[in-house]
Scaffold this motif. Structure first.
Motif, PDB file in Angstrom:
ATOM      1  N   ILE A  94     -13.667 -35.629   2.937  1.00  7.88           N
ATOM      2  CA  ILE A  94     -13.900 -35.943   4.343  1.00  7.88           C
ATOM      3  C   ILE A  94     -13.277 -37.295   4.626  1.00  7.88           C
ATOM      4  N   ILE A  95     -12.457 -37.358   5.661  1.00 10.13           N
ATOM      5  CA  ILE A  95     -11.811 -38.597   6.070  1.00 10.13           C
ATOM      6  C   ILE A  95     -12.465 -39.067   7.360  1.00 10.13           C
ATOM      7  N   ILE A 112     -18.083 -35.530  12.819  1.00 10.42           N
ATOM      8  CA  ILE A 112     -19.175 -34.669  12.369  1.00 10.42           C
ATOM      9  C   ILE A 112     -18.556 -33.432  11.726  1.00 10.42           C
ATOM     10  N   THR A 113     -19.229 -32.905  10.705  1.00  9.26           N
ATOM     11  CA  THR A 113     -18.682 -31.799   9.940  1.00  9.26           C
ATOM     12  C   THR A 113     -19.763 -30.781   9.619  1.00  9.26           C
ATOM     13  N   TYR A 114     -19.418 -29.502   9.758  1.00  7.81           N
ATOM     14  CA  TYR A 114     -20.278 -28.398   9.315  1.00  7.81           C
ATOM     15  C   TYR A 114     -19.515 -27.587   8.299  1.00  7.81           C
ATOM     16  N   PRO A 115     -20.139 -27.220   7.181  1.00  3.82           N
ATOM     17  CA  PRO A 115     -21.326 -27.841   6.604  1.00  3.82           C
ATOM     18  C   PRO A 115     -20.942 -29.169   5.979  1.00  3.82           C
ATOM     19  N   GLU A 116     -21.931 -29.951   5.619  1.00  2.00           N
ATOM     20  CA  GLU A 116     -21.640 -31.263   5.050  1.00  2.00           C
ATOM     21  C   GLU A 116     -20.948 -31.135   3.695  1.00  2.00           C
ATOM     22  N   GLY A 141     -27.394 -21.931   6.418  1.00  3.75           N
ATOM     23  CA  GLY A 141     -26.227 -21.068   6.341  1.00  3.75           C
ATOM     24  C   GLY A 141     -25.156 -21.569   5.389  1.00  3.75           C
ATOM     25  N   VAL A 142     -25.537 -22.340   4.402  1.00  6.38           N
ATOM     26  CA  VAL A 142     -24.552 -22.941   3.503  1.00  6.38           C
ATOM     27  C   VAL A 142     -24.577 -22.214   2.175  1.00  6.38           C
ATOM     28  N   ALA A 143     -23.429 -21.734   1.765  1.00  6.73           N
ATOM     29  CA  ALA A 143     -23.308 -21.153   0.431  1.00  6.73           C
ATOM     30  C   ALA A 143     -23.311 -22.301  -0.556  1.00  6.73           C
ATOM     31  N   ARG A 144     -24.217 -22.291  -1.475  1.00  9.93           N
ATOM     32  CA  ARG A 144     -24.345 -23.401  -2.398  1.00  9.93           C
ATOM     33  C   ARG A 144     -23.478 -23.161  -3.624  1.00  9.93           C
ATOM     34  N   ASP A 145     -22.185 -23.307  -3.448  1.00 10.49           N
ATOM     35  CA  ASP A 145     -21.213 -23.095  -4.507  1.00 10.49           C
ATOM     36  C   ASP A 145     -20.728 -24.461  -4.971  1.00 10.49           C
ATOM     37  N   ALA A 146     -21.046 -24.795  -6.203  1.00 11.16           N
ATOM     38  CA  ALA A 146     -20.706 -26.117  -6.721  1.00 11.16           C
ATOM     39  C   ALA A 146     -19.204 -26.304  -6.884  1.00 11.16           C
ATOM     40  N   ASP A 147     -18.419 -25.206  -6.880  1.00 17.71           N
ATOM     41  CA  ASP A 147     -16.980 -25.307  -7.086  1.00 17.71           C
ATOM     42  C   ASP A 147     -16.210 -25.623  -5.806  1.00 17.71           C
ATOM     43  N   VAL A 148     -16.856 -25.580  -4.642  1.00 17.10           N
ATOM     44  CA  VAL A 148     -16.166 -25.824  -3.373  1.00 17.10           C
ATOM     45  C   VAL A 148     -16.394 -27.274  -2.964  1.00 17.10           C
TER      46      VAL A 148
END
Length: 164
Positions: A34-35, A103-107, A23-30
């Motif tokens: 992550i801390i 933990i994070t969605y999406p990575e 379910g991950v949009a593979r947009d290289a600009d986004v």
């Protein structure tokens, strides 16, 4: 030749299913930084105005003779949502310690709109919490800090449900 064709067809189908479940949009600009949060209280003190959202904690159930299963939830299942991602990990420590894990969605990138999150944690006791530190329900990402107190075994399973 027939077995090879069947194998290739299954491999292609498996890749398509895995991509749709992610379910991950593979947009290289986004991009998102992550801390890693080692202590939620210190994190809040360093970020005035931050409002943490505590996940709903349900009573612990005995998972084994030594450990408990603690369930955390956020949001609600809605008509048309689906499982968009899941993750799990297991940790063992030599001595009891306080555990904190983010933990994070999406990575990376942007995922589906989050509708419901369920976390099942297995640990030595019922002491701990789960907090949303970024994103959340109705957004395309969510980052959660899990805490468990004085445990030498810790495992979690995360399921993320969402819609497009």
């Amino acid at each position: 030749m027939c077995k090879l064709s069947l194998f290739l067809l299954l491999a292609i189908f498996g890749c398509l299913v895995a991509e749709s479940l992610a379910g991950v949009a593979r947009d290289a600009d986004v991009h998102r930084d992550i801390i890693v949060v080692k202590n939620v209280r210190d994190f809040v003190a360093q970020h005035p105005g931050l409002k943490l959202q505590r996940m709903v904690k349900q009573p612990a159930a005995r998972a084994t003779t030594r450990s408990l299963s603690v369930r955390y939830t956020l949001g609600a299942r809605i008509n048309g949502d689906r499982l968009v991602a899941q993750g799990a990990d297991v940790f063992h420590y030599q001595a009891r310690k306080d555990v904190s894990l983010q933990i994070t969605y999406p990575e990376s990138g942007a995922g589906s709109i989050v509708t419901f999150v369920e976390l099942i944690c297995t640990q030595d006791n019922n002491e701990g919490n789960a907090y949303v530190v970024a994103g959340g329900i109705g957004q395309r990402f969510i980052s959660i800090v899990l805490e468990a107190k004085q445990t030498d075994d810790f495992a979690y399973q995360a399921q993320y449900f969402g819609s497009d």
